[in-house]
Design a protein around this motif. Structure first.
Motif: not given
Length: 218
Positions: A188, A18, A106, A158, A177, A191-192, A179
């Motif tokens: 994932t 991300t 999100t 988000t 963001i 990380d997000y 990905i």
């Protein structure tokens, strides 16, 4: 907004799937506190939604903030059909009646396909051979479908909304963001979530970053 923040985020999460590409905060808001937050992950992938909302809820709990998953509040019938503005206004009022004061929302808003060289070209500057050597070395570019890797980048967003009593129900903060080619959904998601929490701490939104550097303020 601190100019060093995007650089810091990239450094901390450079090996992550991300990457923060935009970070906007309502200029009228300096500090925003919330005590009960609804976490909404909009996706048709129920496993990803469950994992994402659960992971975020856990991070909120660690920081002493009450949070609930939309999975626990919205029944299947709610998400299976379109909702009107009036219906969503009624939902906001129901959340207010249950003492919610913010929504963290999100969603995936788009995706793009990319193509990149699969083979390393880092040593080309040091190559001084003949044309035919160079040609033979790279001629598969013409016919080898595996010479390139194709990957997809998803654009996610988000947003933090205030639904506070006596205040306008408006956007407080939004982060865009990217990905990159997610394979391991759990990694994932981790990380997000790390990136979202870091960004919110930096902006003094619900969370506060402890031990700020006196020089950078970070």
């Amino acid at each position: 907004m601190k100019k060093l923040f995007p650089i810091l985020v990239f450094t901390l999460l450079s090996c992550s799937s991300t990457q923060l590409v935009e970070n906007w905060k309502n200029p009228d808001i300096v500090v925003f506190d919330a005590y009960k937050v609804l976490i909404v992950g909009m996706t048709q992938n129920e496993d990803a939604r469950d994992n994402f909302e659960t992971r975020l809820k856990r991070e909120f709990s660690k920081r002493g903030v009450d949070a609930e998953r939309s999975l626990d509040l919205f029944d299947v019938a709610f998400t299976d059909s379109k909702k009107s503005e009036e219906e969503l206004t009624a939902v906001e009022q129901q959340l207010l009646d249950k003492d919610f004061d913010a929504i963290l929302f999100t969603k995936i808003i788009g995706s793009e396909n990319y193509r990149t060289l699969r083979k390393s070209i880092a040593d080309l500057d040091n190559y001084y051979g003949r044309f035919r050597d160079d040609y033979i070395r790279h001629q598969e570019i013409y016919y080898d479908d595996d010479y390139y890797d194709e990957f997809k980048v998803y654009q996610a967003e988000t947003s933090l909304y205030c639904i506070c009593v006596g205040k306008e129900r408006s956007l407080i903060w939004r982060a865009a963001i990217d990905i990159t080619d997610p394979v391991d959904i759990r990694k994932t998601v981790d990380d997000y979530v790390k990136l979202v929490i870091l960004a919110m701490e930096e902006q003094d939104l619900i969370f506060r970053k402890e031990g700020k550097n006196e020089v950078t303020g970070l």
